[in-house]
Design an enzyme around this catalytic site. Structure first.
Site, short mmCIF file in Angstrom:
data_model
loop_
_atom_site.label_atom_id
_atom_site.label_comp_id
_atom_site.label_asym_id
_atom_site.label_seq_id
_atom_site.Cartn_x
_atom_site.Cartn_y
_atom_site.Cartn_z
N GLU A 99 0.68 -1.37 0.13
CA GLU A 99 0.07 0.10 -0.21
C GLU A 99 0.80 1.35 0.11
OE1 GLU A 99 -3.67 -1.54 2.65
OE2 GLU A 99 -2.07 -0.81 3.60
N ASP A 158 -7.91 -4.51 9.54
CA ASP A 158 -7.40 -3.47 9.08
C ASP A 158 -7.12 -3.32 7.52
OD1 ASP A 158 -5.21 -4.92 9.01
OD2 ASP A 158 -3.81 -3.52 9.86
#
Lengths: 368, 368
Positions: free
Chosen positions: B71, B242
């Site tokens: 990410e 998450d």
């Protein structure tokens, strides 16, 4: 109770991130030869564009401010992830800084480990020129001998070298509104043995040229090329129009011939094509390279490559630089990721360092 | 004709990018004290959360593969741009690598110059714990004394230190399906003087606790906590759920109390909240910190912090580490951006290096 010494005896997987500094990349380019590097990056780009559908692609993520933009450009296939950080700040010359600065990363998709951190300011100049040459080899007339270079800034030498080496361009017609930039370009190209002619405006510079490259920097909707300047058989290599509000070609220039781009969803937002309706026809270049679509249909056709710069080109350029650094044994490393004796004991990495440096202000004292 | 020596005489703006390696950050933490660092990052997070609306925010850009995710997390205000690179690969222990590795950058919005490149594997552990403590200070009962820690991996020591130092938690109830992880956590916490109790399952560990922290790593829709385990007045600090497909709390746990998050658009996709309908009520934490919204309403209320980790926290953590490195005079630099005598003469940077290293294989030779 475990202690850190015990944990240390386990197998340790050291994470070495290769690092290519700006100076190191310049050395690599000089060792390899700059034209050779442009040709090498062009070959890697062609290889990657021919496996286009293997890549997870997205438009870049941009943070715009009043004076510029900072972008992240990620791309990945099943094995390798890459991203580039790049800015665009046209007024940076006021601070004596480059308009465009960049760096990038290659990472391993299997583990997420960053394998390479590299400068990309210099490398981007090489990959942009290589990409332009890849497009022109597919689109320009094979007998092209002259190219106009409108915009004589940081990218211009690289464009000239790419077209001289990969397309056999013999003469470069130069114009820039900044006469000092043209002075600099002539000095650099003459030193390389390239033939240049200087002109006093864009119209005169492009007249009679086989290829016209526009690579200007102003963040504005400019009309560097107007329809009346375009001659039959010209190939337009539009490099400078590459973000929203930054174009170089009059809309009617785009209507004069087939338009080619890198990644359509990004180019419609960032390219000169941003001026055109959503259904304006465009062909992705990889389809021409793979033979799926036609590039140039006849000698007198005008072809337009609306370049914006796509993450996959940086992926190719990073791969090339890594391979050449390895080949020349010019790699360095930086410690970006802690090497852990036990991956679940990140805390132990800090504690071990404390033991090594002595308890200057130990956590245990604070926790008491 | 200009030559490079002439160009060199102009004013040169050197671009120094500060570099904080993993080892350097560990040294900084030990010099400053780890609890002090967690408190410092917590203070910076609170400062930045109180100017929430000054930031250009977006959900992170993720590249998913079968085994993990990579990410990029950018955020910026008018002065400073930051981004983090972070992976999540739950099976990395097979390669003896951490599940999560990260690094990040601070850049100047005015010019796009990258000012700092820093490791963020260690720093992320500190910022995640600091963020949990910031949330718990606003949401947990002020008289909280015991905390269950479910999941005893790389993040667990940092959570324990944060809650001991910033909330006055005295006893930690531990459980992990991996007994070795709990061994390691007990060893590390005992060494720090923290009181631990080991339990044989989650139910027993959470019983009677004021705060329950879940920080497990499996990329799966798990139900670490079920509604029957939740007691009146508990604060749930849900850290491990998450990313899409990775949750820890049974949906009915989320229905037991008000839920708080960092950045709603991201948390609805990545948090435990991904299980809930789009209109499930949630409050962004910055609104509680600023006094706009209520946190805990009464002592017996159950409060739930659905943590996912947001780019602004990394911005705060990078700022803190840079400031402390400067204060302790522990900065290093790397050459990520070429220093150009003339910003438009990028080519000259390569040519100058060639002159310095001798024409091993000069561009001029290749261009001939």
């Amino acid at each position: 109770m475990l202690n850190h010494a015990t944990l240390k005896k386990e197998a340790v997987r050291r994470v070495n991130t290769q690092f290519l500094s700006a100076e190191r990349v310049a050395e690599i380019i000089n060792r390899k030869g700059i034209a050779e590097c442009i040709a090498g990056v062009a070959a890697y780009i062609e290889e990657d564009f021919l496996r286009w559908n293997d890549f997870d692609k997205c438009a870049r993520v941009a943070n715009h401010s009043a004076v510029g933009v900072i972008e992240l450009m990620p791309v990945a296939n099943a094995r390798t992830y890459a991203f580039k950080y790049v800015n665009g700040h046209p007024a940076n010359h006021r601070y004596n800084l480059p308009t465009v600065m960049a760096f990038g990363v290659l990472a391993d998709v299997e583990t997420g480990t960053p394998d390479l951190v590299s400068e990309l300011t210099i490398t981007t100049a090489i990959r942009t020129a290589a990409m332009s040459a890849v497009a022109a080899r597919a689109l320009a007339r094979p007998d092209s001998k002259t190219m106009a270079l409108i915009g004589n800034g940081a990218q211009s030498e690289f464009q000239a070298l790419a077209f001289q080496h990969l397309l056999g361009i013999e003469t470069f017609h130069l114009f820039d509104i900044d006469a000092n930039a043209t002075d600099k370009l002539i000095a650099n190209l003459t030193r390389l043995g390239l033939k240049t002619r200087r002109f006093s405006d864009t119209r005169k510079a492009v007249k009679g040229c086989d290829i016209v490259t526009t690579v200007t920097a102003d963040k504005t909707n400019a009309t560097i090329l107007t329809p009346d300047m375009i001659e039959p058989g010209m190939h337009i290599n539009g490099v400078g129009g590459d973000c929203p509000g930054k174009t170089e070609l009059h809309a009617d220039v785009l209507r004069q011939g087939p338009v080619f781009c890198e990644f359509e969803p990004q180019s419609r937002i960032e390219g000169d094509m941003q001026q055109m309706p959503a259904d304006f026809p465009v062909t992705e270049l990889w389809q021409v390279l793979s033979g799926e679509k036609v590039g140039r249909s006849y000698a007198d056709q005008v072809t337009i490559y609306d370049s914006v710069g796509f993450a996959l080109e940086d992926y190719s350029a990073l791969r090339y630089m890594r391979d050449v650094a390895t080949e020349l044994e010019m790699t360095e490393t930086i410690s970006l990721i802690p090497t852990l004796a036990n991956p679940k004991n990140l805390f132990g990495f800090i504690a071990d360092k404390r033991d090594a440096q002595g308890p200057v202000r130990a956590a245990v004292a604070l926790a008491a």
